[in-house]
Motif scaffolding. Structure first.
Motif, PDB file in Angstrom:
ATOM      1  N   MET A  86      18.692  15.003  17.488  1.00 58.80           N
ATOM      2  CA  MET A  86      17.899  14.127  16.575  1.00 58.80           C
ATOM      3  C   MET A  86      17.843  12.721  16.831  1.00 58.80           C
ATOM      4  N   ILE A  87      16.944  12.021  16.800  1.00 57.42           N
ATOM      5  CA  ILE A  87      16.886  10.420  16.918  1.00 57.42           C
ATOM      6  C   ILE A  87      16.996   9.992  15.631  1.00 57.42           C
ATOM      7  N   PRO A  88      17.897   9.056  15.330  1.00 59.18           N
ATOM      8  CA  PRO A  88      18.265   8.610  13.989  1.00 59.18           C
ATOM      9  C   PRO A  88      17.108   7.647  13.379  1.00 59.18           C
ATOM     10  N   LEU A  89      16.111   8.099  13.346  1.00 56.00           N
ATOM     11  CA  LEU A  89      14.887   7.455  12.838  1.00 56.00           C
ATOM     12  C   LEU A  89      14.011   8.308  11.920  1.00 56.00           C
ATOM     13  N   GLU A  90      13.538   7.678  10.849  1.00 54.14           N
ATOM     14  CA  GLU A  90      12.383   8.349  10.199  1.00 54.14           C
ATOM     15  C   GLU A  90      11.218   7.574  10.692  1.00 54.14           C
ATOM     16  N   VAL A  91      10.064   8.569  10.916  1.00 61.02           N
ATOM     17  CA  VAL A  91       8.694   7.941  11.348  1.00 61.02           C
ATOM     18  C   VAL A  91       7.701   8.134  10.285  1.00 61.02           C
ATOM     19  N   ILE A  92       7.136   6.998   9.630  1.00 60.30           N
ATOM     20  CA  ILE A  92       6.267   7.124   8.488  1.00 60.30           C
ATOM     21  C   ILE A  92       4.928   6.746   8.898  1.00 60.30           C
ATOM     22  N   VAL A  93       4.131   7.668   8.473  1.00 59.05           N
ATOM     23  CA  VAL A  93       2.705   7.369   8.567  1.00 59.05           C
ATOM     24  C   VAL A  93       1.939   7.016   7.466  1.00 59.05           C
ATOM     25  N   ARG A  94       1.260   5.855   7.075  1.00 54.46           N
ATOM     26  CA  ARG A  94       0.594   5.635   5.944  1.00 54.46           C
ATOM     27  C   ARG A  94      -0.694   5.406   6.035  1.00 54.46           C
ATOM     28  N   ASN A  95      -1.667   6.164   5.149  1.00 55.90           N
ATOM     29  CA  ASN A  95      -2.938   5.982   5.303  1.00 55.90           C
ATOM     30  C   ASN A  95      -3.645   5.306   4.020  1.00 55.90           C
ATOM     31  N   TYR A  96      -2.812   5.430   3.051  1.00 56.29           N
ATOM     32  CA  TYR A  96      -2.881   4.512   1.920  1.00 56.29           C
ATOM     33  C   TYR A  96      -1.747   3.689   1.151  1.00 56.29           C
ATOM     34  N   ALA A  97      -1.941   2.715   0.660  1.00 58.15           N
ATOM     35  CA  ALA A  97      -0.839   2.107   0.164  1.00 58.15           C
ATOM     36  C   ALA A  97      -0.264   2.637  -1.063  1.00 58.15           C
ATOM     37  N   ALA A  98       1.193   2.818  -1.014  1.00 61.46           N
ATOM     38  CA  ALA A  98       1.817   3.754  -2.137  1.00 61.46           C
ATOM     39  C   ALA A  98       3.272   3.351  -1.921  1.00 61.46           C
ATOM     40  N   GLY A  99       4.465   3.511  -2.759  1.00 61.17           N
ATOM     41  CA  GLY A  99       5.667   3.299  -2.881  1.00 61.17           C
ATOM     42  C   GLY A  99       6.281   2.046  -2.480  1.00 61.17           C
ATOM     43  N   SER A 100       6.934   2.079  -1.271  1.00 62.63           N
ATOM     44  CA  SER A 100       7.667   0.909  -1.104  1.00 62.63           C
ATOM     45  C   SER A 100       6.619   0.004  -0.336  1.00 62.63           C
ATOM     46  N   MET A 101       5.647   0.114   0.348  1.00 61.47           N
ATOM     47  CA  MET A 101       4.457  -0.429   0.740  1.00 61.47           C
ATOM     48  C   MET A 101       3.849  -1.380  -0.193  1.00 61.47           C
ATOM     49  N   SER A 102       3.619  -0.648  -1.210  1.00 60.36           N
ATOM     50  CA  SER A 102       2.780  -1.358  -2.253  1.00 60.36           C
ATOM     51  C   SER A 102       3.620  -2.495  -2.970  1.00 60.36           C
ATOM     52  N   LYS A 103       5.075  -1.978  -3.135  1.00 58.14           N
ATOM     53  CA  LYS A 103       5.805  -3.120  -3.683  1.00 58.14           C
ATOM     54  C   LYS A 103       6.137  -4.302  -2.786  1.00 58.14           C
ATOM     55  N   ARG A 104       6.163  -4.008  -1.496  1.00 60.04           N
ATOM     56  CA  ARG A 104       6.594  -5.056  -0.342  1.00 60.04           C
ATOM     57  C   ARG A 104       5.418  -5.925  -0.094  1.00 60.04           C
ATOM     58  N   LEU A 105       4.171  -5.354  -0.159  1.00 61.11           N
ATOM     59  CA  LEU A 105       3.061  -6.140   0.018  1.00 61.11           C
ATOM     60  C   LEU A 105       1.995  -6.574  -0.750  1.00 61.11           C
ATOM     61  N   GLY A 106       2.493  -5.969  -1.940  1.00 55.72           N
ATOM     62  CA  GLY A 106       1.710  -6.301  -3.406  1.00 55.72           C
ATOM     63  C   GLY A 106       0.089  -5.466  -3.289  1.00 55.72           C
ATOM     64  N   LEU A 107       0.182  -4.509  -2.639  1.00 60.36           N
ATOM     65  CA  LEU A 107      -1.055  -3.593  -2.648  1.00 60.36           C
ATOM     66  C   LEU A 107      -1.105  -2.769  -3.770  1.00 60.36           C
ATOM     67  N   LYS A 108      -2.386  -2.507  -4.091  1.00 58.92           N
ATOM     68  CA  LYS A 108      -2.496  -1.452  -5.125  1.00 58.92           C
ATOM     69  C   LYS A 108      -2.184   0.010  -4.695  1.00 58.92           C
ATOM     70  N   GLU A 109      -1.763   0.813  -5.646  1.00 58.29           N
ATOM     71  CA  GLU A 109      -1.355   2.200  -5.219  1.00 58.29           C
ATOM     72  C   GLU A 109      -2.851   2.953  -5.029  1.00 58.29           C
ATOM     73  N   GLY A 110      -2.834   3.392  -3.812  1.00 60.98           N
ATOM     74  CA  GLY A 110      -4.014   4.427  -3.578  1.00 60.98           C
ATOM     75  C   GLY A 110      -5.102   3.544  -2.733  1.00 60.98           C
ATOM     76  N   GLU A 111      -4.694   2.403  -2.420  1.00 58.25           N
ATOM     77  CA  GLU A 111      -5.708   1.432  -1.807  1.00 58.25           C
ATOM     78  C   GLU A 111      -5.796   1.917  -0.163  1.00 58.25           C
ATOM     79  N   ALA A 112      -6.954   2.004   0.218  1.00 53.15           N
ATOM     80  CA  ALA A 112      -6.958   2.804   1.660  1.00 53.15           C
ATOM     81  C   ALA A 112      -6.571   1.792   2.593  1.00 53.15           C
ATOM     82  N   LEU A 113      -5.804   1.853   3.726  1.00 53.87           N
ATOM     83  CA  LEU A 113      -5.317   1.021   4.565  1.00 53.87           C
ATOM     84  C   LEU A 113      -6.397   0.764   5.589  1.00 53.87           C
ATOM     85  N   PRO A 114      -6.440  -0.491   6.366  1.00 56.48           N
ATOM     86  CA  PRO A 114      -7.490  -0.507   7.676  1.00 56.48           C
ATOM     87  C   PRO A 114      -7.380   0.631   8.396  1.00 56.48           C
ATOM     88  N   ARG A 115      -6.350   1.002   8.775  1.00 57.67           N
ATOM     89  CA  ARG A 115      -6.032   1.953   9.850  1.00 57.67           C
ATOM     90  C   ARG A 115      -4.458   2.810   9.622  1.00 57.67           C
TER      91      ARG A 115
END
Length: 252
Positions: A86-115
Motif C-alpha cells: 500500500m502507498i500511504p496516501l489517500e487519493v481524493i477526486v472532487r467533482n463538486y464542492a463539499a466537506g473539507s474543500m467547502s470549508k477550506r475554500l469558502g465554496l457552497k456545498e454542491g457547487e460544481a467544480l470547473p473540472r
C-alpha cells in the motif's frame, strides 16, 4: 476449525491471511466512524452492504481494464483480495464542492467544480489524514513523481467510470477517495486500486432531491445509514426493491 491469523484491523475492515500465498481475506465490519473515530456506532448490516457494493464497483472497473486488488467475494461479509504494497496516501477526486474543500475554500456545498480536482492526503489517523502536496510526497519518499502521475491518471479513470455508473441510477458522485497499492511482477511495479469503493468512501447525492446516500448521513445525523446504503444497493439491482425489517437481504 483453525483460527485465522489477523493481519490488520482498521476502523471498518479486518484483513486475515488468505487461503493462497499472496492473498488476504477482507472482512467488512458493521462499525461506522466519523471525525477521525471520535463518533462511533455499530450499524447492523453495514458491512454486508459495503462488501457487496465494493465488489460491484471493483468488478466494473476490472471490466474496463482498471486493475484492482479484488479477486472474488467469499460470502456476505468477506472477499478475497490480492496482497499489495500500500502507498500511504489517500487519493481524493472532487467533482463538486463539499466537506473539507467547502470549508477550506469558502465554496457552497454542491457547487460544481470547473473540472475534477485530485488531492492527496497522508494516511495517518493520529494526524487526521492531513492534506499533502506533491512536493511533500516526493520529498518524504511516499511515492515517486511517476507514481503520482500514474495515481492521478488512475483516479481520473475511476472517476469517469463511477460518475457514469452513478448517474445511470440517479446519483451524483460528489467526491470519493481511493487507496492505491503496488503489485510487483519481477522488477516491475503495477499500481492497482485497493481497499474499497463504497458509500463509506464516496459522497453520493440523489440527482433530484440532493438526498445524501453516504456516510454524511451518519456524520451529521441525517437519518438511517443502513437505509441510505440499502437505497444505493437497490438502485444497482443488488437488493430487492421492497424493504425488510430483518436487515439487508442482498441479491446474489
Amino acid at each position: 476449525m483453525a483460527r485465522r491469523k489477523k493481519v490488520y484491523e482498521g476502523k471498518a475492515k479486518i484483513l486475515y491471511e488468505g487461503p493462497e500465498p499472496g492473498t488476504y481475506v477482507q472482512y467488512f465490519k458493521d462499525d461506522a466512524t466519523a471525525f477521525n473515530a471520535e463518533k462511533r456506532e455499530t450499524i447492523e448490516g453495514k458491512g454486508v452492504l459495503n462488501n457487496r457494493l465494493s465488489e460491484h464497483f471493483m468488478t466494473g472497473l476490472q471490466s474496463i481494464g482498471v486493475p484492482t486488488h479484488f479477486i472474488r467475494r467469499l460470502n456476505m461479509r468477506e472477499q478475497l483480495i490480492r496482497q499489495v504494497e500500500m502507498i500511504p496516501l489517500e487519493v481524493i477526486v472532487r467533482n463538486y464542492a463539499a466537506g473539507s474543500m467547502s470549508k477550506r475554500l469558502g465554496l457552497k456545498e454542491g457547487e460544481a467544480l470547473p473540472r475534477p480536482i485530485v488531492e492527496f492526503c497522508l494516511k495517518d489517523d493520529a494526524l487526521g489524514d492531513p492534506l499533502v502536496t506533491e512536493e511533500h510526497i516526493a520529498a518524504f519518499g511516499w511515492a515517486t513523481q511517476q507514481d503520482m502521475d500514474d495515481m492521478i491518471a488512475l483516479a481520473l479513470r475511476v472517476n469517469d467510470f463511477l460518475s457514469g455508473m452513478m448517474l445511470g441510477v440517479g446519483i451524483r458522485l460528489i467526491d470519493f477517495k481511493i487507496e492505491i497499492g503496488r503489485v510487483w511482477e519481477d522488477d516491475y511495479a503495477r499500481l492497482v486500486v485497493a481497499d474499497e469503493i463504497s458509500p463509506d468512501s464516496c459522497r453520493l447525492w440523489d440527482v433530484e432531491t440532493d438526498r445524501k446516500l453516504d456516510k454524511d448521513v451518519f456524520r451529521h445525523d441525517l437519518g438511517d445509514l443502513a437505509d441510505a446504503y440499502s437505497e444505493v444497493a437497490r438502485r444497482f439491482g443488488l437488493m430487492p426493491k421492497q424493504s425488510f425489517t430483518s436487515g439487508p437481504k442482498l441479491v446474489h
